[in-house]
Design a protein around this motif. Sequence first.
Motif, mmCIF file in Angstrom:
data_model
loop_
_atom_site.group_PDB
_atom_site.id
_atom_site.type_symbol
_atom_site.label_atom_id
_atom_site.label_comp_id
_atom_site.label_asym_id
_atom_site.label_seq_id
_atom_site.Cartn_x
_atom_site.Cartn_y
_atom_site.Cartn_z
ATOM 1 N N ARG A 3 5.652 -4.758 6.651
ATOM 2 C CA ARG A 3 4.824 -4.341 7.847
ATOM 3 C C ARG A 3 5.161 -2.810 8.439
ATOM 4 N NH1 ARG A 3 0.000 -5.967 9.289
ATOM 5 N NH2 ARG A 3 -0.573 -5.195 11.507
ATOM 6 N N ARG A 4 6.562 -2.600 8.664
ATOM 7 C CA ARG A 4 6.891 -1.511 8.927
ATOM 8 C C ARG A 4 7.661 -0.608 7.909
ATOM 9 N NH1 ARG A 4 11.266 -1.043 12.950
ATOM 10 N NH2 ARG A 4 10.118 0.800 13.773
ATOM 11 N N VAL A 5 7.013 0.484 7.735
ATOM 12 C CA VAL A 5 7.376 1.571 6.484
ATOM 13 C C VAL A 5 8.048 2.762 7.172
ATOM 14 C CG1 VAL A 5 6.759 2.708 4.427
ATOM 15 C CG2 VAL A 5 5.497 0.425 5.312
ATOM 16 N N ALA A 6 9.235 3.140 6.559
ATOM 17 C CA ALA A 6 9.757 4.182 6.775
ATOM 18 C C ALA A 6 9.173 5.357 5.388
ATOM 19 C CB ALA A 6 11.342 4.406 6.873
ATOM 20 N N VAL A 7 8.673 6.399 6.189
ATOM 21 C CA VAL A 7 8.161 7.463 5.092
ATOM 22 C C VAL A 7 9.298 8.710 5.293
ATOM 23 C CG1 VAL A 7 6.387 9.124 4.441
ATOM 24 C CG2 VAL A 7 5.895 6.791 5.192
ATOM 25 N N ILE A 8 10.041 9.266 4.295
ATOM 26 C CA ILE A 8 10.755 10.223 4.429
ATOM 27 C C ILE A 8 10.320 11.699 3.876
ATOM 28 C CG2 ILE A 8 13.246 11.027 4.021
ATOM 29 C CD1 ILE A 8 14.109 8.127 3.662
ATOM 30 N N GLY A 9 9.843 12.702 4.681
ATOM 31 C CA GLY A 9 9.443 13.790 4.482
ATOM 32 C C GLY A 9 7.912 14.009 4.855
ATOM 33 N N ALA A 10 7.592 15.005 5.215
ATOM 34 C CA ALA A 10 6.290 15.068 5.909
ATOM 35 C C ALA A 10 5.672 16.314 5.119
ATOM 36 C CB ALA A 10 6.110 15.473 7.484
ATOM 37 N N GLY A 11 5.905 16.021 3.656
ATOM 38 C CA GLY A 11 4.973 17.371 2.783
ATOM 39 C C GLY A 11 3.870 16.759 2.498
ATOM 40 N N VAL A 12 3.300 17.222 1.267
ATOM 41 C CA VAL A 12 2.155 16.604 0.675
ATOM 42 C C VAL A 12 2.374 14.875 0.579
ATOM 43 C CG1 VAL A 12 2.403 17.436 -1.666
ATOM 44 C CG2 VAL A 12 0.338 16.988 -0.823
ATOM 45 N N SER A 13 3.451 14.680 -0.111
ATOM 46 C CA SER A 13 3.673 13.328 -0.423
ATOM 47 C C SER A 13 3.578 12.461 0.756
ATOM 48 C CB SER A 13 4.853 13.038 -1.447
ATOM 49 O OG SER A 13 4.756 13.810 -2.561
ATOM 50 N N GLY A 14 4.319 13.007 1.749
ATOM 51 C CA GLY A 14 4.670 12.054 3.045
ATOM 52 C C GLY A 14 3.288 12.045 3.722
ATOM 53 N N LEU A 15 2.709 12.991 3.868
ATOM 54 C CA LEU A 15 1.098 12.943 4.554
ATOM 55 C C LEU A 15 0.144 11.786 3.907
ATOM 56 C CD1 LEU A 15 0.470 16.448 5.265
ATOM 57 C CD2 LEU A 15 1.098 14.893 6.860
ATOM 58 N N ALA A 16 0.202 11.709 2.330
ATOM 59 C CA ALA A 16 -0.626 11.029 1.690
ATOM 60 C C ALA A 16 -0.100 9.409 1.739
ATOM 61 C CB ALA A 16 -0.618 11.350 0.248
ATOM 62 N N SER A 17 1.315 9.290 1.858
ATOM 63 C CA SER A 17 1.966 8.027 2.237
ATOM 64 C C SER A 17 1.722 7.628 3.651
ATOM 65 C CB SER A 17 3.484 8.045 1.925
ATOM 66 O OG SER A 17 3.653 8.647 0.511
ATOM 67 N N VAL A 18 1.697 8.187 4.656
ATOM 68 C CA VAL A 18 1.437 7.891 5.882
ATOM 69 C C VAL A 18 0.159 7.322 5.986
ATOM 70 C CG1 VAL A 18 1.156 8.455 8.529
ATOM 71 C CG2 VAL A 18 3.120 9.292 7.095
ATOM 72 N N LYS A 19 -1.009 8.216 5.506
ATOM 73 C CA LYS A 19 -2.559 7.913 5.560
ATOM 74 C C LYS A 19 -2.530 6.549 4.812
ATOM 75 C CE LYS A 19 -6.917 8.421 4.332
ATOM 76 N NZ LYS A 19 -7.920 7.747 3.509
ATOM 77 N N SER A 20 -1.968 6.562 3.593
ATOM 78 C CA SER A 20 -2.131 5.193 2.707
ATOM 79 C C SER A 20 -1.751 3.803 3.568
ATOM 80 C CB SER A 20 -1.545 5.334 1.463
ATOM 81 O OG SER A 20 -2.090 6.291 0.532
ATOM 82 N N CYS A 21 -0.767 4.229 4.169
ATOM 83 C CA CYS A 21 -0.086 3.057 5.000
ATOM 84 C C CYS A 21 -0.984 2.550 6.015
ATOM 85 C CB CYS A 21 1.423 3.487 5.740
ATOM 86 S SG CYS A 21 2.626 3.481 4.684
ATOM 87 N N LEU A 22 -1.688 3.700 6.633
ATOM 88 C CA LEU A 22 -2.615 3.200 7.813
ATOM 89 C C LEU A 22 -3.822 2.687 7.011
ATOM 90 C CD1 LEU A 22 -2.427 6.461 9.809
ATOM 91 C CD2 LEU A 22 -1.452 4.565 10.305
ATOM 92 N N ASP A 23 -4.089 2.980 5.958
ATOM 93 C CA ASP A 23 -5.423 2.288 5.196
ATOM 94 C C ASP A 23 -5.118 0.955 4.992
ATOM 95 O OD1 ASP A 23 -6.624 4.649 5.369
ATOM 96 O OD2 ASP A 23 -6.506 5.435 3.300
ATOM 97 N N GLY A 39 6.308 20.618 4.157
ATOM 98 C CA GLY A 39 7.227 20.790 3.158
ATOM 99 C C GLY A 39 7.468 21.997 2.650
ATOM 100 N N LEU A 40 7.432 22.140 1.150
ATOM 101 C CA LEU A 40 7.703 23.248 0.247
ATOM 102 C C LEU A 40 6.720 24.375 0.766
ATOM 103 C CD1 LEU A 40 8.812 24.359 -2.203
ATOM 104 C CD2 LEU A 40 6.962 23.407 -3.376
ATOM 105 N N TRP A 41 5.492 23.952 0.923
ATOM 106 C CA TRP A 41 4.366 24.973 1.266
ATOM 107 C C TRP A 41 4.305 25.555 2.595
ATOM 108 C CZ3 TRP A 41 1.802 26.957 -2.581
ATOM 109 C CH2 TRP A 41 1.674 26.589 -3.708
ATOM 110 N N ARG A 42 5.171 25.119 3.627
ATOM 111 C CA ARG A 42 5.400 25.618 4.786
ATOM 112 C C ARG A 42 6.324 26.905 4.816
ATOM 113 N NH1 ARG A 42 8.355 25.697 9.293
ATOM 114 N NH2 ARG A 42 9.642 23.671 8.813
ATOM 115 N N TYR A 43 5.618 28.235 4.794
ATOM 116 C CA TYR A 43 6.482 29.338 4.477
ATOM 117 C C TYR A 43 7.232 29.672 5.807
ATOM 118 C CZ TYR A 43 7.750 34.308 3.978
ATOM 119 O OH TYR A 43 8.343 35.483 3.973
ATOM 120 N N THR A 44 8.512 30.140 5.423
ATOM 121 C CA THR A 44 9.100 30.716 6.624
ATOM 122 C C THR A 44 9.847 32.026 6.205
ATOM 123 O OG1 THR A 44 11.124 29.316 6.366
ATOM 124 C CG2 THR A 44 9.537 28.837 7.904
#
Length: 508
Positions: A3-23, A39-44
């Motif tokens: 039921r409860r899922v921990a998603v580690i990382g909010a890059g592209v894979s993490g966003l897709a995983s959160v959305k898939s969990c909700l689906d 994630g990687l694509w957030r430039y600093t």
Amino acid sequence: MVRRVAVIGAGVSGLASVKSCLDEGLEPTCFERSEDIGGLWRYTDSTDSGRVSVYRSIITNTSKEMSCFSDFPCPEDFPSFLPHSLLLEYFRMYAQHFDLLRHIRFKVTLSVRKRPDFTTSGQWDVVTETDGVQESHIFDAVMVCTGHFQEPYLPLASFPGIDTHFKGQYIHSREYRDVEAFRGKRVLVIGIGNTGGDLSVELSRVAAKVFLSVRSSTWVFSRISDHGFPFDMVNTTRFNHFLDWLLPSALTNRIRFWKFNSWFNHKNYGLASTKRWLPFCLLSGTVVLKPKVKAFTESSAVFEDGTEQNIDVVVFATGYIFSFPFLEESVRSLFDDNRSLYKRIFPPQLEKPTLAIIGLVQLTGSVMVGAEMQARWVTGIFAGWNKLPPTSRMMAEVAKKKPQVKRCTMENLKMSFISYTDEIASCAGVKPNVLRLLLTDPRLALAVFFGPCSPYQYRLMGRGKWSGARDAILTQWQRTLKPLRTRPPSPLLGHKGSTNKPHGFGLW
């Protein structure tokens, strides 16, 4: 039951995983160690945090239509190849559209351990820390979405004298941000992957001289194909994939070699090779190719051909290694690279299949599409819609597909985009059936088979079907051309016979 899922990382894979969990009706909590998504694509500008990010001028190697989430096309006015700022904007639009941000916790460090009753429950203890405050959580499953760009690989031992004699500066490409620090200097770039090729070209515009050290040869081609269309849209098709399967590899390789050499003769540039094909490298005539570095002196690099060049700065574009320090050692020891994982996702030896590694692949196309497909299959398993085979079968398949070769992490991650994505889509029951489409919707079937293998194809049928997928496929060329229509065409360019999309089909 998960039921409860921990998603580690909010890059592209993490966003897709959160959305898939909700689906799938699951309850995700995403933990991100930085203060934002991307994630990687957030430039600093800073490199002090230790977080890996892209450099200032980077542009995607894959086009927007071949890299987007499967049920959320990029805006039509976005260019085909996106700078990091626009890609991050697209991620924000995706997160906002599907209301993902409320499931993400930022500035969190954590550790993950199996619970004492893991063999029966499959649950995990997750201890988080934010601003010095620790919390303990129990999760039914964990999705690791930290990718493979984690720790810079800096092989100093292979370059005698670099850290003992050389008086100049040396950095890993992770520390590179822009060209200003290299203006007027003699720069040596080591490595001709995507980053090494791109940085060599960029540095050559301001450096006094750029040398590119290459251990082996490579094939060089552009993001742009014939008639100015994105290379991946023209060439990554099910038709070409079918020809790859049907024709002898010697013949298909010969056709590719001919195609690449039609741009420029690789042999004349010292790049000819029949052993290795590393795509997406761009070479500038102002860059001097050199062989492998033999040793470093105080102010120069000595190459294997006996030549010596004065060097001010060395940039190691030697890639990354991945590690998961937040996982307990007993879990980390179950896999040394993604070939130890069932379908490159699940550690098969775990008593319960409640740990999934998402995005630990390097595909010949966009990893975004592959990671989203992984997340959809995994969450379907967690929700009970899909099933994994017995442990013995998973381990047998892993052993069969893992040849005994010298370990080279990044090389082991590489896989065919269509082959792998189709494989996972078949497991999830969402792979498009071209023959069925031919009987029910011939126009769509032809677009799916002969046109770009874009991610929308994986939303045409099965669980997670999206009503907009058909239209997205049939209008993908319009979205590709839309950002180019910024002025009325001249009479010479806008003649009646002009085309809006490529004609014909070919194997490249």
